[in-house]
Design a protein around this motif. Structure first.
Motif, PDB file in Angstrom:
ATOM      1  N   ILE A   1     -20.954 -24.718 -10.411  1.00 20.22           N
ATOM      2  CA  ILE A   1     -21.369 -23.359 -10.773  1.00 20.22           C
ATOM      3  C   ILE A   1     -21.342 -23.184 -12.286  1.00 20.22           C
ATOM      4  O   ILE A   1     -22.233 -22.550 -12.871  1.00 20.22           O
ATOM      5  CB  ILE A   1     -20.494 -22.308 -10.072  1.00 20.22           C
ATOM      6  N   LYS A   2     -20.349 -23.723 -12.953  1.00 16.97           N
ATOM      7  CA  LYS A   2     -20.275 -23.625 -14.419  1.00 16.97           C
ATOM      8  C   LYS A   2     -21.494 -24.295 -15.054  1.00 16.97           C
ATOM      9  O   LYS A   2     -22.120 -23.746 -15.970  1.00 16.97           O
ATOM     10  CB  LYS A   2     -18.984 -24.267 -14.929  1.00 16.97           C
ATOM     11  N   SER A   3     -21.847 -25.492 -14.572  1.00 20.29           N
ATOM     12  CA  SER A   3     -23.019 -26.183 -15.090  1.00 20.29           C
ATOM     13  C   SER A   3     -24.292 -25.385 -14.817  1.00 20.29           C
ATOM     14  O   SER A   3     -25.175 -25.271 -15.679  1.00 20.29           O
ATOM     15  CB  SER A   3     -23.125 -27.571 -14.455  1.00 20.29           C
ATOM     16  N   PHE A   4     -24.380 -24.814 -13.635  1.00 25.36           N
ATOM     17  CA  PHE A   4     -25.534 -23.993 -13.259  1.00 25.36           C
ATOM     18  C   PHE A   4     -25.670 -22.816 -14.215  1.00 25.36           C
ATOM     19  O   PHE A   4     -26.763 -22.517 -14.722  1.00 25.36           O
ATOM     20  CB  PHE A   4     -25.356 -23.504 -11.821  1.00 25.36           C
ATOM     21  N   VAL A   5     -24.567 -22.148 -14.481  1.00 25.68           N
ATOM     22  CA  VAL A   5     -24.554 -20.973 -15.349  1.00 25.68           C
ATOM     23  C   VAL A   5     -24.915 -21.348 -16.783  1.00 25.68           C
ATOM     24  O   VAL A   5     -25.674 -20.629 -17.463  1.00 25.68           O
ATOM     25  CB  VAL A   5     -23.160 -20.310 -15.297  1.00 25.68           C
ATOM     26  N   GLU A   6     -24.395 -22.463 -17.249  1.00 27.56           N
ATOM     27  CA  GLU A   6     -24.631 -22.862 -18.637  1.00 27.56           C
ATOM     28  C   GLU A   6     -26.089 -23.220 -18.904  1.00 27.56           C
ATOM     29  O   GLU A   6     -26.523 -23.243 -20.064  1.00 27.56           O
ATOM     30  CB  GLU A   6     -23.728 -24.037 -18.994  1.00 27.56           C
ATOM     31  N   GLN A   7     -26.859 -23.463 -17.860  1.00 20.22           N
ATOM     32  CA  GLN A   7     -28.278 -23.762 -18.025  1.00 20.22           C
ATOM     33  C   GLN A   7     -29.155 -22.513 -17.978  1.00 20.22           C
ATOM     34  O   GLN A   7     -30.385 -22.601 -18.091  1.00 20.22           O
ATOM     35  CB  GLN A   7     -28.714 -24.756 -16.945  1.00 20.22           C
ATOM     36  N   ILE A   8     -28.527 -21.355 -17.844  1.00 21.30           N
ATOM     37  CA  ILE A   8     -29.251 -20.084 -17.851  1.00 21.30           C
ATOM     38  C   ILE A   8     -29.315 -19.576 -19.280  1.00 21.30           C
ATOM     39  O   ILE A   8     -28.311 -19.560 -20.002  1.00 21.30           O
ATOM     40  CB  ILE A   8     -28.546 -19.055 -16.946  1.00 21.30           C
ATOM     41  N   ASP A   9     -30.486 -19.164 -19.697  1.00 16.98           N
ATOM     42  CA  ASP A   9     -30.678 -18.636 -21.047  1.00 16.98           C
ATOM     43  C   ASP A   9     -30.237 -17.176 -21.081  1.00 16.98           C
ATOM     44  O   ASP A   9     -30.825 -16.327 -20.431  1.00 16.98           O
ATOM     45  CB  ASP A   9     -32.150 -18.763 -21.444  1.00 16.98           C
ATOM     46  N   GLY A  10     -29.174 -16.897 -21.814  1.00 17.44           N
ATOM     47  CA  GLY A  10     -28.692 -15.530 -21.935  1.00 17.44           C
ATOM     48  C   GLY A  10     -27.415 -15.302 -21.166  1.00 17.44           C
ATOM     49  O   GLY A  10     -26.895 -16.194 -20.484  1.00 17.44           O
ATOM     50  N   PRO A  11     -26.881 -14.078 -21.258  1.00 18.81           N
ATOM     51  CA  PRO A  11     -25.607 -13.762 -20.610  1.00 18.81           C
ATOM     52  C   PRO A  11     -25.710 -13.722 -19.092  1.00 18.81           C
ATOM     53  O   PRO A  11     -26.779 -13.473 -18.525  1.00 18.81           O
ATOM     54  CB  PRO A  11     -25.246 -12.388 -21.172  1.00 18.81           C
ATOM     55  N   VAL A  12     -24.567 -13.968 -18.453  1.00 14.63           N
ATOM     56  CA  VAL A  12     -24.490 -14.026 -16.993  1.00 14.63           C
ATOM     57  C   VAL A  12     -23.352 -13.145 -16.505  1.00 14.63           C
ATOM     58  O   VAL A  12     -22.265 -13.131 -17.101  1.00 14.63           O
ATOM     59  CB  VAL A  12     -24.262 -15.476 -16.516  1.00 14.63           C
ATOM     60  N   LEU A  13     -23.593 -12.420 -15.435  1.00 10.87           N
ATOM     61  CA  LEU A  13     -22.539 -11.718 -14.706  1.00 10.87           C
ATOM     62  C   LEU A  13     -22.314 -12.496 -13.427  1.00 10.87           C
ATOM     63  O   LEU A  13     -23.224 -12.617 -12.598  1.00 10.87           O
ATOM     64  CB  LEU A  13     -22.944 -10.275 -14.395  1.00 10.87           C
ATOM     65  N   LEU A  14     -21.110 -13.035 -13.251  1.00  9.67           N
ATOM     66  CA  LEU A  14     -20.772 -13.825 -12.067  1.00  9.67           C
ATOM     67  C   LEU A  14     -20.140 -12.928 -11.012  1.00  9.67           C
ATOM     68  O   LEU A  14     -19.193 -12.193 -11.304  1.00  9.67           O
ATOM     69  CB  LEU A  14     -19.769 -14.918 -12.436  1.00  9.67           C
ATOM     70  N   ALA A  15     -20.640 -12.997  -9.788  1.00 11.60           N
ATOM     71  CA  ALA A  15     -20.036 -12.268  -8.668  1.00 11.60           C
ATOM     72  C   ALA A  15     -19.676 -13.270  -7.586  1.00 11.60           C
ATOM     73  O   ALA A  15     -20.519 -14.087  -7.187  1.00 11.60           O
ATOM     74  CB  ALA A  15     -20.991 -11.212  -8.127  1.00 11.60           C
ATOM     75  N   GLY A  16     -18.445 -13.233  -7.112  1.00 13.73           N
ATOM     76  CA  GLY A  16     -18.002 -14.179  -6.104  1.00 13.73           C
ATOM     77  C   GLY A  16     -17.420 -13.495  -4.890  1.00 13.73           C
ATOM     78  O   GLY A  16     -16.577 -12.597  -5.019  1.00 13.73           O
ATOM     79  N   HIS A  17     -17.877 -13.914  -3.712  1.00 13.40           N
ATOM     80  CA  HIS A  17     -17.346 -13.369  -2.463  1.00 13.40           C
ATOM     81  C   HIS A  17     -16.353 -14.343  -1.858  1.00 13.40           C
ATOM     82  O   HIS A  17     -16.615 -15.540  -1.782  1.00 13.40           O
ATOM     83  CB  HIS A  17     -18.481 -13.123  -1.463  1.00 13.40           C
ATOM     84  N   SER A  18     -15.178 -13.845  -1.424  1.00 17.49           N
ATOM     85  CA  SER A  18     -14.195 -14.639  -0.700  1.00 17.49           C
ATOM     86  C   SER A  18     -13.772 -15.858  -1.527  1.00 17.49           C
ATOM     87  O   SER A  18     -13.331 -15.723  -2.663  1.00 17.49           O
ATOM     88  CB  SER A  18     -14.787 -15.025   0.661  1.00 17.49           C
ATOM     89  N   TYR A  19     -13.941 -17.074  -0.992  1.00 20.12           N
ATOM     90  CA  TYR A  19     -13.648 -18.299  -1.749  1.00 20.12           C
ATOM     91  C   TYR A  19     -14.458 -18.348  -3.045  1.00 20.12           C
ATOM     92  O   TYR A  19     -14.013 -18.922  -4.042  1.00 20.12           O
ATOM     93  CB  TYR A  19     -13.951 -19.510  -0.867  1.00 20.12           C
ATOM     94  N   GLY A  20     -15.617 -17.719  -3.046  1.00 15.40           N
ATOM     95  CA  GLY A  20     -16.414 -17.643  -4.265  1.00 15.40           C
ATOM     96  C   GLY A  20     -15.674 -16.974  -5.401  1.00 15.40           C
ATOM     97  O   GLY A  20     -15.967 -17.225  -6.577  1.00 15.40           O
TER      98      GLY A  20
END
Length: 238
Positions: free
Chosen positions: A51-70
């Motif tokens: 998930i960190k790698s996925f996020v770092e490949q997004i151009d611009g800021p990210v809001l992460l939302a996680g459900h349960s184990y997420g």
């Protein structure tokens, strides 16, 4: 930040990204950028690294939302530089060095504990791993309470298991120490003791904690409220 921030929705164990479907519909209708990547459920470190790698490949800021184990996953992955904030939805907000088992162990078991199924699976090391899933007969009442029975039964037979190692692996970091957070407690949750959610959020000093009279899959039963907390976090970050 609302128009430029990407919302990344991270699903939990015994589910997949489609568990966010009702919330995704509402966020897209509001003009937001949304992605919901898969979580393999092999280990906390591997899932968070992905998930960190996925996020770092997004151009611009990210809001992460996680459900349960997420929630545990975003706690670790959320240290990515472009993560602006964290939203916990019926989730685990772990402390650095703490595992899911340790956090849960401080509170009475939920109804889930008595209805878990364990199965071996092959690994590259040659030593079998252990997959954990929910007994399909108990799944509708415990994990998918509040959903249409036909939907609950379909989810029960298509659930994505979580490797047992993920329960004992400690979080290497706690992103909430450096990133603002928001949280939803599902007060009728039979999968995670709501006190586990409440304790983790309060310890993390989240900016806003919302309590909803909802079961574990609050994204299905109360999608407007969940979408509202996420868009409210975007407004707070603006």
């Amino acid at each position: 930040m609302t128009s430029t921030t990407t919302i990344v929705l991270v699903h939990g164990a015994f589910a997949d990204a489609s568990s966010w479907h009702p919330v995704i519909e509402r966020l897209l209708a509001g003009g937001h950028h949304v992605v919901a990547p898969p979580v393999a459920g092999r280990s906390l470190s591997a899932d968070a690294a992905y998930i960190k790698s996925f996020v770092e490949q997004i151009d611009g800021p990210v809001l992460l939302a996680g459900h349960s184990y997420g929630g545990a996953v975003i706690t670790v992955a959320g240290v990515a530089e472009n993560v602006a904030g964290l939203v916990y939805v019926s989730g685990y907000a772990l402390e650095e060095g703490e595992s899911l088992g340790q956090l849960q162990g401080g509170f009475p078991d939920s109804a889930l504990a008595a209805h878990l199924v364990y199965r071996p699976y092959p690994t590259d090391s040659g030593e079998p791993g252990t997959d954990v899933s929910v007994d399909p007969a108990a799944f509708p009442e415990i994990f998918a309470a509040g959903l249409d029975p036909r939907t609950a039964r379909a989810l029960a037979v298509s659930q994505r298991p979580l490797s047992a190692v993920a329960f004992s692996e400690p979080a290497t970091v706690a992103a909430w120490k450096t990133k603002p957070g928001w949280g939803i407690v599902s007060t009728a949750d039979h999968t995670i003791n709501p006190e586990v959610e409440r304790f983790g959020y309060q310890r993390a000093a989240l900016r806003r904690i919302v309590e909803v009279d909802a079961p574990h899959l609050v994204m299905h039963t109360h999608p407007d409220e969940v979408a509202g907390v996420i868009t409210g976090a975007l407004d707070d970050l603006a």
